[in-house]
Design a protein around this motif. Sequence first.
Motif, PDB file in Angstrom:
ATOM      1  N   ASP A  36       0.840  -1.202   0.000  1.00  0.00           N
ATOM      2  CA  ASP A  36       0.000   0.000   0.000  1.00  0.00           C
ATOM      3  C   ASP A  36       0.875   1.254   0.000  1.00  0.00           C
ATOM      4  O   ASP A  36       0.580   2.238  -0.683  1.00  0.00           O
ATOM      5  N   HIS A 231      -7.706  -0.026   9.369  1.00  0.00           N
ATOM      6  CA  HIS A 231      -6.721   0.557   8.437  1.00  0.00           C
ATOM      7  C   HIS A 231      -6.989   2.062   8.362  1.00  0.00           C
ATOM      8  O   HIS A 231      -7.820   2.518   7.589  1.00  0.00           O
ATOM      9  N   HIS A 233      -5.967   6.175   8.069  1.00  0.00           N
ATOM     10  CA  HIS A 233      -5.068   7.157   7.442  1.00  0.00           C
ATOM     11  C   HIS A 233      -5.039   8.400   8.318  1.00  0.00           C
ATOM     12  O   HIS A 233      -6.047   8.745   8.944  1.00  0.00           O
ATOM     13  N   ASN A 273      -1.182   6.743   5.130  1.00  0.00           N
ATOM     14  CA  ASN A 273      -1.236   5.619   6.062  1.00  0.00           C
ATOM     15  C   ASN A 273      -0.683   5.987   7.436  1.00  0.00           C
ATOM     16  O   ASN A 273       0.327   6.679   7.547  1.00  0.00           O
TER      17      ASN A 273
HETATM   18 MG    MG Z   1      -3.752   2.709   3.082  1.00  0.00          MG
END
Ligand code: MG
Length: 324
Positions: A36, A231, A233, A273
Amino acid sequence: MTDTAGNPVSATALPMTVPLPGLPDRIRIHEVGARDGLQNEKTVVPTEVKARFIRRLAEAGLTTIEATSFVRPEWVPQLADAEQLFPLLGEIADVGDVELPVLVPNERGLDRALALGVRRIAVFGSATETFAARNLNRTVDGSLAMFEPVVARAKADGVGVRGYLSMCFGDPWEGAVPVAQVVRVARALMDLGCDELSLGDTIGVATPGHVVALLAALDEAGVPTASIGVHFHDTYGQALSNTLAALQRGVTTVDASAGGLGGCPYAKSATGNLATEDLVWMLDGLGVATGVDLGALTATSVWMAEQLGRPSPSRTVRALSHKE
Ligand code: MG
């Protein structure tokens, strides 16, 4: 306080450990930097550097390291070298019990992954129609139909399957995403046979109450918290608060990207991220075990930032590697 080269280093190289009640003793970090992260970096990284990066991540104690993606090479030129990379990763087995999952969008990608001996894959779904159309050129249900034989064949082969679900908290084209809409697609991915679900805040707009509300709704719909990864950000600086809220609700799998690699493809912001170092700093402070050596991981991200020619956006990497 100086390092071996005589440069001053931060006097506080590790946080003081003060536990907070109601948290798990240990969590698993699903490291996404090599896939990613690099997927969203403009500088194309040589295959040997990627292999070295993944090896160093394993040496730093990460045990789930997403390695690459088996999408069509012309879609993601950065990850077009999956066939060349994977054989270089055989050596990772020396480091210990490390899993190297890969992204697989369709049966063609699954064939390529299985031919290289991959034992854990991920499919990439969307909670919104606009992102499904833009990312997969399909409707949400059309993409689920595409994943169905992929998941079925992987499971028949004993290969583990993670289902990514993007845009769970907001979508750059559609705005707010209703919780019920996310629950429907999440349920569908689990019904296909995914054994893990990663809830993606792809544009980083989530806040802790929203996270807890979604986890509660999923639990009610029969998606167990034990099978959920988060997940986040850090676009709006919320990734760690959201993570803490998820851990308090029983989540024990957290996605993060070494050095905060990846930027944000949907917002012109330096932060995308959640950085693995920022996560490990918080968890070390809370006494939640991760198995990760923060110093070794930071050194890896400093090295990787040099390869990419730009500093890491991680606050912890910057603080720990700062030289006067
Ligand atoms: Mg990501």
